[in-house]
Design a protein around this motif. Structure first.
Motif, PDB file in Angstrom:
ATOM      1  N   PRO A 145       1.068  -1.136   0.336  1.00 56.09           N
ATOM      2  CA  PRO A 145       0.144   0.043   0.061  1.00 56.09           C
ATOM      3  C   PRO A 145       0.663   1.372   0.134  1.00 56.09           C
ATOM      4  O   PRO A 145       2.157   1.246   0.437  1.00 56.09           O
ATOM      5  CB  PRO A 145      -0.843  -0.085   1.236  1.00 56.09           C
ATOM      6  N   ALA A 146       0.510   2.469  -0.622  1.00 52.81           N
ATOM      7  CA  ALA A 146       1.118   3.383  -0.684  1.00 52.81           C
ATOM      8  C   ALA A 146       1.331   4.156   0.592  1.00 52.81           C
ATOM      9  O   ALA A 146       2.590   4.673   0.750  1.00 52.81           O
ATOM     10  CB  ALA A 146       0.210   4.783  -1.296  1.00 52.81           C
ATOM     11  N   ALA A 147       0.586   4.068   1.685  1.00 50.48           N
ATOM     12  CA  ALA A 147       1.048   4.459   2.978  1.00 50.48           C
ATOM     13  C   ALA A 147       2.000   3.603   3.631  1.00 50.48           C
ATOM     14  O   ALA A 147       3.027   4.286   4.200  1.00 50.48           O
ATOM     15  CB  ALA A 147      -0.175   4.365   4.052  1.00 50.48           C
ATOM     16  N   SER A 148       1.960   2.326   3.435  1.00 52.59           N
ATOM     17  CA  SER A 148       3.328   1.592   3.818  1.00 52.59           C
ATOM     18  C   SER A 148       4.647   2.117   3.205  1.00 52.59           C
ATOM     19  O   SER A 148       5.574   2.046   3.736  1.00 52.59           O
ATOM     20  CB  SER A 148       2.633   0.383   3.465  1.00 52.59           C
ATOM     21  N   ARG A 149       4.487   2.266   1.844  1.00 55.35           N
ATOM     22  CA  ARG A 149       5.697   2.682   1.201  1.00 55.35           C
ATOM     23  C   ARG A 149       6.340   4.010   1.833  1.00 55.35           C
ATOM     24  O   ARG A 149       7.274   4.271   1.820  1.00 55.35           O
ATOM     25  CB  ARG A 149       5.368   2.996  -0.236  1.00 55.35           C
ATOM     26  N   CYS A 150       5.285   5.092   2.180  1.00 53.53           N
ATOM     27  CA  CYS A 150       5.987   6.239   2.529  1.00 53.53           C
ATOM     28  C   CYS A 150       6.536   5.849   3.965  1.00 53.53           C
ATOM     29  O   CYS A 150       7.396   6.716   4.316  1.00 53.53           O
ATOM     30  CB  CYS A 150       4.467   7.186   2.784  1.00 53.53           C
ATOM     31  N   VAL A 151       5.990   5.024   4.922  1.00 50.34           N
ATOM     32  CA  VAL A 151       6.486   4.726   6.254  1.00 50.34           C
ATOM     33  C   VAL A 151       7.941   4.469   5.893  1.00 50.34           C
ATOM     34  O   VAL A 151       8.679   4.723   6.831  1.00 50.34           O
ATOM     35  CB  VAL A 151       5.548   4.154   7.004  1.00 50.34           C
ATOM     36  N   ALA A 153       9.808   4.627   3.481  1.00 45.12           N
ATOM     37  CA  ALA A 153      10.645   5.467   3.037  1.00 45.12           C
ATOM     38  C   ALA A 153      11.130   6.496   4.225  1.00 45.12           C
ATOM     39  O   ALA A 153      12.260   6.952   4.184  1.00 45.12           O
ATOM     40  CB  ALA A 153      10.077   6.497   1.902  1.00 45.12           C
ATOM     41  N   ALA A 154      10.311   6.923   4.858  1.00 42.01           N
ATOM     42  CA  ALA A 154      10.547   7.841   6.068  1.00 42.01           C
ATOM     43  C   ALA A 154      11.525   7.256   7.182  1.00 42.01           C
ATOM     44  O   ALA A 154      12.281   7.965   7.737  1.00 42.01           O
ATOM     45  CB  ALA A 154       9.348   8.097   6.821  1.00 42.01           C
ATOM     46  N   LEU A 155      11.517   5.805   7.076  1.00 43.52           N
ATOM     47  CA  LEU A 155      12.564   5.083   8.101  1.00 43.52           C
ATOM     48  C   LEU A 155      13.949   4.988   7.292  1.00 43.52           C
ATOM     49  O   LEU A 155      14.748   4.297   8.040  1.00 43.52           O
ATOM     50  CB  LEU A 155      11.909   3.952   8.592  1.00 43.52           C
ATOM     51  N   GLY A 156      14.034   5.295   6.120  1.00 39.87           N
ATOM     52  CA  GLY A 156      15.292   5.109   5.137  1.00 39.87           C
ATOM     53  C   GLY A 156      15.418   3.973   4.330  1.00 39.87           C
ATOM     54  O   GLY A 156      16.251   3.526   3.745  1.00 39.87           O
ATOM     55  N   PHE A 157      14.168   3.121   4.186  1.00 40.31           N
ATOM     56  CA  PHE A 157      14.152   1.957   3.342  1.00 40.31           C
ATOM     57  C   PHE A 157      14.017   2.580   1.870  1.00 40.31           C
ATOM     58  O   PHE A 157      13.506   3.796   1.807  1.00 40.31           O
ATOM     59  CB  PHE A 157      13.073   1.150   3.605  1.00 40.31           C
ATOM     60  N   GLU A 158      14.628   1.789   1.001  1.00 44.82           N
ATOM     61  CA  GLU A 158      14.842   2.470  -0.313  1.00 44.82           C
ATOM     62  C   GLU A 158      14.043   1.068  -1.214  1.00 44.82           C
ATOM     63  O   GLU A 158      14.206  -0.084  -0.985  1.00 44.82           O
ATOM     64  CB  GLU A 158      16.037   2.376  -0.943  1.00 44.82           C
ATOM     65  N   GLU A 159      13.359   1.139  -2.417  1.00 40.29           N
ATOM     66  CA  GLU A 159      12.782   0.244  -3.207  1.00 40.29           C
ATOM     67  C   GLU A 159      13.876  -0.372  -3.816  1.00 40.29           C
ATOM     68  O   GLU A 159      14.694   0.333  -4.648  1.00 40.29           O
ATOM     69  CB  GLU A 159      11.642   0.802  -4.223  1.00 40.29           C
ATOM     70  N   LEU A 160      13.844  -1.450  -3.713  1.00 46.79           N
ATOM     71  CA  LEU A 160      14.892  -2.390  -4.611  1.00 46.79           C
ATOM     72  C   LEU A 160      14.478  -3.191  -5.722  1.00 46.79           C
ATOM     73  O   LEU A 160      15.064  -3.928  -6.326  1.00 46.79           O
ATOM     74  CB  LEU A 160      15.977  -3.339  -3.625  1.00 46.79           C
ATOM     75  N   GLY A 161      13.234  -3.380  -5.708  1.00 46.33           N
ATOM     76  CA  GLY A 161      12.604  -4.616  -6.595  1.00 46.33           C
ATOM     77  C   GLY A 161      11.339  -4.852  -6.418  1.00 46.33           C
ATOM     78  O   GLY A 161      10.681  -4.021  -5.782  1.00 46.33           O
ATOM     79  N   SER A 162      10.738  -5.616  -7.083  1.00 47.11           N
ATOM     80  CA  SER A 162       9.371  -5.989  -6.849  1.00 47.11           C
ATOM     81  C   SER A 162       9.281  -7.582  -6.861  1.00 47.11           C
ATOM     82  O   SER A 162      10.017  -8.465  -7.416  1.00 47.11           O
ATOM     83  CB  SER A 162       8.358  -5.537  -7.903  1.00 47.11           C
ATOM     84  N   GLN A 163       8.066  -7.885  -6.337  1.00 48.11           N
ATOM     85  CA  GLN A 163       7.697  -9.549  -6.346  1.00 48.11           C
ATOM     86  C   GLN A 163       6.367  -9.562  -6.882  1.00 48.11           C
ATOM     87  O   GLN A 163       5.306  -8.999  -6.558  1.00 48.11           O
ATOM     88  CB  GLN A 163       7.507  -9.794  -4.816  1.00 48.11           C
ATOM     89  N   LEU A 164       6.286 -10.682  -7.691  1.00 51.56           N
ATOM     90  CA  LEU A 164       5.085 -11.121  -8.362  1.00 51.56           C
ATOM     91  C   LEU A 164       4.471 -12.260  -7.785  1.00 51.56           C
ATOM     92  O   LEU A 164       5.307 -13.366  -7.702  1.00 51.56           O
ATOM     93  CB  LEU A 164       5.171 -11.202  -9.948  1.00 51.56           C
TER      94      LEU A 164
END
Length: 173
Positions: A145-151, A153-164
């Motif tokens: 979810p978008a809200a989870s992605r925002c949290v 990112a706020a904690l310093g995580f970066e998107e590294l890929g995706s899972q299908l």
């Protein structure tokens, strides 16, 4: 079928200040006051397995959040202590992690619907990340979810890929 953003940390420490005071759950349940009238606490599990089934207060939060959000957060699978924020004694946000192979900590964070948008997921998530790092685990956050992605990112995580993910239907004879 669904896709998942893979989010990882690159050696950075948790973002927000830790209201849990670097809480070491092994020292016992800790409770401190934080801004906004919330109390922060660390709950050690008291059940047969180290999952939220051993945390009755967290189970009430999952129920309040509903099946979809509780399923996404997967607090019922955590093997760590539960890091919680309470409002008038009721858990309104919780986080923890499940220890995965190769020293990975798979994070779980959930906030009650009426308490969202106030930074509570960042607070509990930060405590869970700090705990995982202190035990030598590499935190990971599966953020759909978008809200989870925002949290994340706020904690310093970066998107590294995706899972299908998909489920193969049984053959009809």
């Amino acid at each position: 079928m669904g896709t998942t953003a893979g989010v990882g940390r690159r050696g950075r420490r948790p973002g927000p200040a830790d209201p849990f005071g670097g809480a070491d759950a092994r020292a016992g349940d800790a409770v401190v006051r934080v801004s906004g009238g919330f109390s922060a606490g660390v709950i050690r599990h008291h059940g047969d397995g180290a999952t939220s089934r051993g945390y009755p207060d967290v189970r009430l939060l999952e129920h309040a959040a509903g099946l979809e959000d509780a399923g996404e957060a997967a607090l019922d699978e955590i093997t760590s202590p539960a890091f919680v924020l309470r409002d008038h004694g009721r858990v309104v946000a919780a986080a923890g992690y499940r220890a995965w192979p190769r020293r990975t900590a798979h994070l779980s964070v959930l906030t009650a619907p009426e308490a969202r948008g106030r930074g509570l997921a960042r607070v509990t998530g930060s405590a869970a990340v700090a705990h995982a790092l202190s035990t030598g685990l590499l935190p990971q956050w599966r953020a759909r979810p978008a809200a989870s992605r925002c949290v994340a990112a706020a904690l310093g995580f970066e998107e590294l890929g995706s899972q299908l993910s998909f489920e193969v239907a049984a053959a009809i004879a």
